[in-house]
Design an enzyme around this catalytic site. Structure first.
Site, PDB file in Angstrom:
ATOM      1  N   ARG A  34      15.464   9.548   8.158  1.00  0.00           N
ATOM      2  CA  ARG A  34      15.144   9.130   6.780  1.00  0.00           C
ATOM      3  C   ARG A  34      14.127  10.060   6.113  1.00  0.00           C
ATOM      4  O   ARG A  34      14.194  10.295   4.915  1.00  0.00           O
ATOM      5  CB  ARG A  34      14.637   7.688   6.757  1.00  0.00           C
ATOM      6  CG  ARG A  34      15.756   6.688   7.005  1.00  0.00           C
ATOM      7  CD  ARG A  34      15.297   5.281   6.752  1.00  0.00           C
ATOM      8  NE  ARG A  34      16.339   4.311   7.015  1.00  0.00           N
ATOM      9  CZ  ARG A  34      16.198   3.008   6.854  1.00  0.00           C
ATOM     10  NH1 ARG A  34      15.059   2.508   6.434  1.00  0.00           N
ATOM     11  NH2 ARG A  34      17.187   2.197   7.112  1.00  0.00           N
ATOM     12  N   ASP A 135       9.034  -6.805  -4.593  1.00  0.00           N
ATOM     13  CA  ASP A 135       9.353  -5.987  -3.421  1.00  0.00           C
ATOM     14  C   ASP A 135       8.306  -4.883  -3.304  1.00  0.00           C
ATOM     15  O   ASP A 135       7.716  -4.468  -4.306  1.00  0.00           O
ATOM     16  CB  ASP A 135      10.752  -5.364  -3.559  1.00  0.00           C
ATOM     17  CG  ASP A 135      11.344  -4.986  -2.214  1.00  0.00           C
ATOM     18  OD1 ASP A 135      12.242  -5.715  -1.734  1.00  0.00           O
ATOM     19  OD2 ASP A 135      10.914  -3.983  -1.612  1.00  0.00           O
TER      20      ASP A 135
HETATM   21  C1  LIG Z   1      16.783  -6.513   3.919  1.00  0.00           C
HETATM   22  S1  LIG Z   1      15.978  -6.693   2.364  1.00  0.00           S
HETATM   23  C2  LIG Z   1      16.302  -8.401   2.016  1.00  0.00           C
HETATM   24  C3  LIG Z   1      16.725  -8.623   0.578  1.00  0.00           C
HETATM   25  C4  LIG Z   1      17.061 -10.060   0.229  1.00  0.00           C
HETATM   26  N1  LIG Z   1      15.930 -10.943   0.432  1.00  0.00           N
HETATM   27  C5  LIG Z   1      18.258 -10.548   1.007  1.00  0.00           C
HETATM   28  O1  LIG Z   1      18.127 -11.395   1.896  1.00  0.00           O
HETATM   29  O2  LIG Z   1      19.363 -10.078   0.728  1.00  0.00           O
HETATM   30  C6  LIG Z   1      14.245  -6.713   2.848  1.00  0.00           C
HETATM   31  C7  LIG Z   1      13.315  -6.293   1.715  1.00  0.00           C
HETATM   32  O3  LIG Z   1      11.951  -6.523   2.109  1.00  0.00           O
HETATM   33  C8  LIG Z   1      11.160  -5.521   1.483  1.00  0.00           C
HETATM   34  N2  LIG Z   1       9.846  -5.426   2.131  1.00  0.00           N
HETATM   35  C9  LIG Z   1       9.548  -4.885   3.332  1.00  0.00           C
HETATM   36  N3  LIG Z   1       8.236  -4.961   3.572  1.00  0.00           N
HETATM   37  C10 LIG Z   1       7.671  -5.575   2.503  1.00  0.00           C
HETATM   38  C11 LIG Z   1       6.336  -5.950   2.154  1.00  0.00           C
HETATM   39  N4  LIG Z   1       5.309  -5.710   2.983  1.00  0.00           N
HETATM   40  N5  LIG Z   1       6.128  -6.567   0.981  1.00  0.00           N
HETATM   41  C12 LIG Z   1       7.161  -6.819   0.127  1.00  0.00           C
HETATM   42  N6  LIG Z   1       8.439  -6.492   0.403  1.00  0.00           N
HETATM   43  C13 LIG Z   1       8.693  -5.872   1.576  1.00  0.00           C
HETATM   44  C14 LIG Z   1      12.006  -4.260   1.628  1.00  0.00           C
HETATM   45  O4  LIG Z   1      11.629  -3.248   0.720  1.00  0.00           O
HETATM   46  C15 LIG Z   1      13.417  -4.803   1.385  1.00  0.00           C
HETATM   47  O5  LIG Z   1      13.847  -4.614   0.057  1.00  0.00           O
END
Ligand SMILES: C[S@@+](CC[C@H](N)C(=O)[O-])C[C@H]1O[C@@H](n2cnc3c(N)ncnc32)[C@H](O)[C@@H]1O
Length: 265
Positions: A34, A135
């Protein structure tokens, strides 16, 4: 380009400090593949040099966070949650405004799915609604604000919702659909790191979706995140997590009422 173990460990620590995310040793190849494009972008030929750059430059640090987060999502993902919201929670609501937080929103597919369900279920009863999406990744938040999605994302959206809330793109937007303004005007997207308590301006929510995010954290950070998120949940409000997640041994501030649904008593 290979990464020496010591440098990988430094990235592991930095990522944990900045985002809370736990990059296990097994994620070494994922990290290097990445980050490789950022090294190419700068013409840098070692991960150590990129590590120095990230520490000196807050823009690049955010870029790195954007790159290492996994943002997989879809409309109507784990549809039983939306059925439960629509059939069991919305009908019992007695207030004048319903507020929902999509706490790890990614590109907004979850937030706009919620918006469709709320608009359909509440507006005919003269109840207003609001969805806030947050996010840590700035790139996905910009996409969520744009609300323009490739047609492949429409496959899980029921025809009636497509008809009522989605506009099919033409000319240069051929192959895309746009979320209608009826929903967009009640949806807000913000950059936020859930490792920190939510800003008081975000307010209190009737429902919080924190789905498919906790899997990237160790138990220590899961606890921090869940406690932060729960601060913004109203008494009697509901917290939804992903189907492969659990709050066992993470918190006792919410009570489980279904396998992935919790209530704050
Ligand atoms: C796999 S996605 C899930 C999206 C959605 N909630 C779903 O279930 O389809 C996980 C998200 O968590 C976000 N994320 C990771 N660490 C985070 C943090 N410390 N604070 C806020 N968001 C975070 C990532 O950027 C990502 O967009």
């Amino acid at each position: 380009m290979p990464i020496i173990h010591n440098t990988f460990k430094k990235f592991q620590t930095l990522v944990r400090e900045e985002s809370g995310i736990h990059l296990s040793d097994a994620k070494k190849n994922l990290l290097t593949s990445r980050l490789a494009k950022r090294l190419r972008h700068y013409g840098i030929d070692s991960y150590d040099e990129y590590y120095r750059l990230v520490n000196e430059d807050s823009f690049e640090l955010q870029m790195m966070i954007d790159i290492i987060t996994t943002n997989e999502t879809s409309f109507f993902r784990e549809p039983h949650h939306f059925d439960y919201l629509k059939n069991s929670l919305l009908p019992e609501f007695k207030g004048s405004k319903y507020r929902v937080w999509s706490a790890a929103a990614s590109i907004g597919a979850e937030a706009y799915t919620l918006a469709m369900i709320l608009d359909e279920g509440l507006v005919p009863r003269n109840i207003s609604w609001e969805v806030v999406g947050t996010d840590i990744n700035t790139e996905v938040i910009e996409k969520a604000k744009q609300s323009l999605f490739p047609m492949e994302h429409a496959t899980k959206i029921d025809k009636k919702y497509l008809k009522n809330y989605c506009l099919k793109g033409t000319n240069k937007y051929e192959g895309f659909f746009l979320i209608d303004d009826t929903l967009r005007r009640n949806c807000t997207f913000l950059h936020a790191n859930l490792m920190y308590p939510p800003s008081s301006q975000i307010g209190q929510f009737d429902v919080i979706f924190l789905r498919n995010m906790l899997i990237y954290f160790d138990n220590e950070n899961k606890k921090i995140i869940v406690e932060n998120v729960i601060k913004a949940l109203k008494k009697g409000g509901y917290l939804f997590i992903g189907h492969s997640e659990t709050l066992n041994k993470i918190t006792n501030q919410v009570r489980q009422i279904r396998p992935t649904v919790y209530i704050k008593d």
